[in-house]
Design a protein around this motif. Structure first.
Motif, PDB file in Angstrom:
ATOM      1  N   THR A 102      -6.073 -11.859 -98.467  1.00  0.00           N
ATOM      2  CA  THR A 102      -4.960 -12.607 -98.827  1.00  0.00           C
ATOM      3  C   THR A 102      -3.708 -12.740 -97.880  1.00  0.00           C
ATOM      4  N   GLY A 103      -4.162 -11.930 -96.710  1.00  0.00           N
ATOM      5  CA  GLY A 103      -3.024 -11.834 -95.678  1.00  0.00           C
ATOM      6  C   GLY A 103      -2.826 -12.995 -95.003  1.00  0.00           C
ATOM      7  N   GLY A 104      -4.054 -13.737 -95.126  1.00  0.00           N
ATOM      8  CA  GLY A 104      -3.941 -15.089 -94.191  1.00  0.00           C
ATOM      9  C   GLY A 104      -3.803 -15.122 -92.607  1.00  0.00           C
ATOM     10  N   LEU A 105      -3.368 -15.945 -92.021  1.00  0.00           N
ATOM     11  CA  LEU A 105      -3.277 -16.082 -90.447  1.00  0.00           C
ATOM     12  C   LEU A 105      -2.073 -15.087 -90.233  1.00  0.00           C
ATOM     13  N   PHE A 106      -0.882 -15.605 -90.839  1.00  0.00           N
ATOM     14  CA  PHE A 106       0.383 -14.714 -90.349  1.00  0.00           C
ATOM     15  C   PHE A 106       0.960 -13.743 -91.437  1.00  0.00           C
ATOM     16  N   GLY A 107       0.143 -13.705 -92.274  1.00  0.00           N
ATOM     17  CA  GLY A 107       0.419 -12.385 -93.212  1.00  0.00           C
ATOM     18  C   GLY A 107       1.464 -12.639 -94.313  1.00  0.00           C
ATOM     19  N   LYS A 108       1.598 -11.704 -95.159  1.00  0.00           N
ATOM     20  CA  LYS A 108       2.703 -11.770 -96.228  1.00  0.00           C
ATOM     21  C   LYS A 108       4.164 -11.311 -95.654  1.00  0.00           C
ATOM     22  N   ILE A 161      -4.132  -3.041 -94.612  1.00  0.00           N
ATOM     23  CA  ILE A 161      -2.484  -3.294 -94.974  1.00  0.00           C
ATOM     24  C   ILE A 161      -2.066  -3.913 -94.037  1.00  0.00           C
ATOM     25  N   ILE A 162      -2.104  -3.575 -92.879  1.00  0.00           N
ATOM     26  CA  ILE A 162      -1.511  -4.236 -91.434  1.00  0.00           C
ATOM     27  C   ILE A 162      -1.997  -5.762 -91.409  1.00  0.00           C
ATOM     28  N   VAL A 163      -3.149  -6.376 -91.747  1.00  0.00           N
ATOM     29  CA  VAL A 163      -3.576  -7.376 -91.792  1.00  0.00           C
ATOM     30  C   VAL A 163      -3.045  -8.153 -92.979  1.00  0.00           C
ATOM     31  N   GLU A 164      -2.910  -7.609 -94.004  1.00  0.00           N
ATOM     32  CA  GLU A 164      -2.360  -8.137 -95.365  1.00  0.00           C
ATOM     33  C   GLU A 164      -0.784  -8.574 -94.995  1.00  0.00           C
ATOM     34  N   GLU A 165      -0.018  -7.535 -94.237  1.00  0.00           N
ATOM     35  CA  GLU A 165       1.281  -7.960 -93.990  1.00  0.00           C
ATOM     36  C   GLU A 165       1.494  -8.850 -92.616  1.00  0.00           C
ATOM     37  N   TYR A 166       0.747  -8.574 -91.596  1.00  0.00           N
ATOM     38  CA  TYR A 166       0.922  -9.222 -90.300  1.00  0.00           C
ATOM     39  C   TYR A 166      -0.259 -10.384 -90.048  1.00  0.00           C
ATOM     40  N   GLY A 167      -0.904 -10.379 -90.988  1.00  0.00           N
ATOM     41  CA  GLY A 167      -2.076 -11.597 -90.894  1.00  0.00           C
ATOM     42  C   GLY A 167      -3.215 -11.333 -89.860  1.00  0.00           C
ATOM     43  N   THR A 168      -4.180 -12.203 -89.764  1.00  0.00           N
ATOM     44  CA  THR A 168      -4.974 -12.221 -88.736  1.00  0.00           C
ATOM     45  C   THR A 168      -4.717 -11.874 -87.344  1.00  0.00           C
ATOM     46  N   ILE A 169      -3.570 -12.701 -87.049  1.00  0.00           N
ATOM     47  CA  ILE A 169      -2.997 -12.502 -85.747  1.00  0.00           C
ATOM     48  C   ILE A 169      -2.369 -11.031 -85.396  1.00  0.00           C
ATOM     49  N   GLY A 170      -1.880 -10.383 -86.166  1.00  0.00           N
ATOM     50  CA  GLY A 170      -1.373  -9.149 -86.196  1.00  0.00           C
ATOM     51  C   GLY A 170      -2.774  -8.378 -86.163  1.00  0.00           C
ATOM     52  N   GLY A 171      -3.527  -8.402 -86.817  1.00  0.00           N
ATOM     53  CA  GLY A 171      -5.247  -7.678 -86.687  1.00  0.00           C
ATOM     54  C   GLY A 171      -5.584  -7.872 -85.357  1.00  0.00           C
ATOM     55  N   ALA A 172      -5.704  -8.972 -84.966  1.00  0.00           N
ATOM     56  CA  ALA A 172      -6.245  -9.440 -83.689  1.00  0.00           C
ATOM     57  C   ALA A 172      -5.320  -8.739 -82.494  1.00  0.00           C
ATOM     58  N   ILE A 173      -3.985  -8.709 -82.625  1.00  0.00           N
ATOM     59  CA  ILE A 173      -3.205  -8.223 -81.563  1.00  0.00           C
ATOM     60  C   ILE A 173      -3.542  -6.490 -81.615  1.00  0.00           C
ATOM     61  N   LEU A 174      -3.848  -5.926 -82.760  1.00  0.00           N
ATOM     62  CA  LEU A 174      -4.051  -4.618 -82.846  1.00  0.00           C
ATOM     63  C   LEU A 174      -5.263  -4.357 -81.935  1.00  0.00           C
ATOM     64  N   ILE A 175      -6.450  -5.109 -82.306  1.00  0.00           N
ATOM     65  CA  ILE A 175      -7.586  -4.801 -81.584  1.00  0.00           C
ATOM     66  C   ILE A 175      -7.475  -4.852 -80.269  1.00  0.00           C
ATOM     67  N   LEU A 176      -6.777  -5.920 -79.786  1.00  0.00           N
ATOM     68  CA  LEU A 176      -6.597  -6.246 -78.457  1.00  0.00           C
ATOM     69  C   LEU A 176      -5.654  -4.864 -77.583  1.00  0.00           C
ATOM     70  N   LEU A 177      -4.841  -4.464 -78.329  1.00  0.00           N
ATOM     71  CA  LEU A 177      -4.286  -3.310 -77.895  1.00  0.00           C
ATOM     72  C   LEU A 177      -5.143  -2.092 -77.732  1.00  0.00           C
ATOM     73  N   TYR A 178      -6.408  -1.848 -78.520  1.00  0.00           N
ATOM     74  CA  TYR A 178      -7.235  -0.789 -78.255  1.00  0.00           C
ATOM     75  C   TYR A 178      -8.174  -1.036 -77.217  1.00  0.00           C
ATOM     76  N   LEU A 179      -8.414  -2.335 -77.001  1.00  0.00           N
ATOM     77  CA  LEU A 179      -9.421  -2.944 -76.062  1.00  0.00           C
ATOM     78  C   LEU A 179      -8.667  -2.842 -74.757  1.00  0.00           C
ATOM     79  N   ALA A 180      -7.425  -3.110 -74.736  1.00  0.00           N
ATOM     80  CA  ALA A 180      -6.680  -2.984 -73.480  1.00  0.00           C
ATOM     81  C   ALA A 180      -6.569  -1.574 -73.046  1.00  0.00           C
ATOM     82  N   LEU A 181      -6.563  -0.555 -74.009  1.00  0.00           N
ATOM     83  CA  LEU A 181      -6.337   0.866 -73.806  1.00  0.00           C
ATOM     84  C   LEU A 181      -7.659   1.265 -72.993  1.00  0.00           C
ATOM     85  N   MET A 182      -8.768   0.751 -73.643  1.00  0.00           N
ATOM     86  CA  MET A 182     -10.208   1.082 -72.987  1.00  0.00           C
ATOM     87  C   MET A 182     -10.248   0.676 -71.767  1.00  0.00           C
TER      88      MET A 182
END
Length: 406
Positions: A251-257, A279-300
């Motif tokens: 239900t978060g969609g692309l941009f979230g609620k 909850i993050i994906v629901e509120e910030y959307g798929t884009i928010g979830g992708a950014i969070l994943i990229l942050l952890y990959l950038a850390l690694m």
């Protein structure tokens, strides 16, 4: 102002930036998802926000202090940590606080706060392995001097954690195997370690106090059910948490609620810890979830840069082990939220609400930054020596630039 702050911080500046972003995001996500918990306990959400902010602040202080200490000191500290960790894990299993047939916590006297001993065990085992692999590099394949002490330590910590917290134990075991591979331990010996770990795993699953829970979660993961069953009460639906996490993501969609507009936070049992990614994906959307994943990959990625530039084996093993541990934990938490793995109790590093998890994660990042700081200092020293040899004037001190290790 920002330049002055960075001048006080040593090591890879990108890691500092990623930590600040994740910590800020954590405050927003936790504040948004603790409403149900606050209602049940009759407290205000601001109280939980302040407590979480205090833990993050303490974590940043610990991160700063641990990055100021020369990472070579951690080689000696690792022996002391292992001497404390194994008895403490045994004490936790026998006398720890029992919740859902799992004794994972001990209560610290005086301050009356719970402490999850597996967080200390992760830090202890990785630093100990880094020390063993670096100090015994030339006799790493020796059965008595290297293999038995390493295998014995890994298996002992694994089974003591797995008895109450199987998911954490499996991730730590996987990190240990990765370190053994990097440390050029023979494939045959690594195979023996994996075989021993597999035997211990089956013992825990079949004989451990949480065997019914483990089997239920695995069966629930492989059982196909309609998501509509999420409306069934938690006690009657083994996939209750997983299904509601999927609803939150769908239900978060692309941009979230939008921040604070989650609906599933009122349904999920632990939206502020185990399922905070949903909850993050629901509120910030798929884009928010992708950014969070990229942050952890950038850390690694930054950690890998530090590993490749470290002039000493201990620093490389230390940074690699701690970096792998944090990344694997983050990916495992997110995989559970999207339905790629059975439900576990693994928090999202630096984002989920929690005490000891945030504090020990901060210390681990501080140790990584200590390795990075030593690389910077060595690089600056070499530049000054080269300048003196060529007869050039000593260059003026350069401004600290983001990403000095590149």
């Amino acid at each position: 102002m920002v330049e002055q702050i960075f001048s006080k911080l040593k090591g890879d500046k990108w890691i500092w930036i990623i930590v600040v972003i994740l910590s800020g995001w954590s405050l927003l996500a936790v504040y948004s998802s603790v409403g149900t918990l606050a209602y049940k306990e009759g407290k205000g959400t601001e109280l939980y926000l302040f407590k979480h902010f205090s833990i993050i602040a303490v974590g940043l202080v610990l991160m700063y202090l641990s990055h100021k200490l020369d990472y070579r000191w951690y080689a000696g500290i690792s022996k002391l940590l292992m001497m404390i960790t194994i008895p403490l894990l045994i004490y936790t299993l026998v006398f720890g606080n029992n919740v859902n047939d799992a004794s994972r916590w001990v209560t610290i006297p005086v301050i009356n706060q719970t402490f999850q001993t597996s967080d200390l065990a992760k830090l202890s085992l990785i630093t100990f392995l880094a020390r063993m692999l670096s100090h015994k590099a030339y006799e790493i394949k020796d059965l008595k001097k290297s293999f038995i002490p390493i295998m014995g330590t890994v298996c002992a910590v694994f089974v003591l954690i797995a008895w109450a917290n199987l998911s954490t134990a499996l991730m730590l075991f996987g990190t240990s195997v990765l370190l053994l591979i990097i440390g050029r331990v023979s494939i045959k010996q690594i195979g023996i370690v994996c075989l021993g770990g597999g035997v211990l795993l089956m013992m825990v699953i079949l004989l451990g106090p949480r065997r019914a829970t483990y089997m239920s979660r695995v069966e629930g993961f492989f059982r196909t059910e309609k998501v509509e069953s999420a409306s069934v009460p938690f006690q009657e639906d083994k996939n209750f948490q997983a299904n509601n996490a999927k609803i939150a993501i769908a239900t978060g969609g692309l941009f979230g609620k939008g921040p604070g507009n989650s609906v599933q936070r009122n349904v999920l049992p632990h939206p502020y810890s185990d399922f905070i990614f949903a909850i993050i994906v629901e509120e910030y959307g798929t884009i928010g979830g992708a950014i969070l994943i990229l942050l952890y990959l950038a850390l690694m990625y930054r950690v890998i840069r530090i590993v490749t530039m470290s002039p000493r084996a201990f620093g490389a093993f230390l940074a690699a082990g701690l970096g792998f541990s944090l990344t694997i934990q983050a990916l495992a938490n997110m995989a559970v939220a999207v339905g790629l793995g059975p439900v576990t109790g693994v928090p999202l590093p630096l984002v989920s609400m929690g005490g000891t998890s945030i504090l020990f994660t901060s210390v681990a990042l501080g140790i990584i930054l200590s390795v990075s700081r030593s690389i910077e200092e060595l690089k600056n020293k070499e530049e000054l020596e080269e300048s003196a040899i060529t007869g050039q004037k000593q260059p003026k001190q350069k401004k600290i630039v983001v990403g000095t290790i590149s």
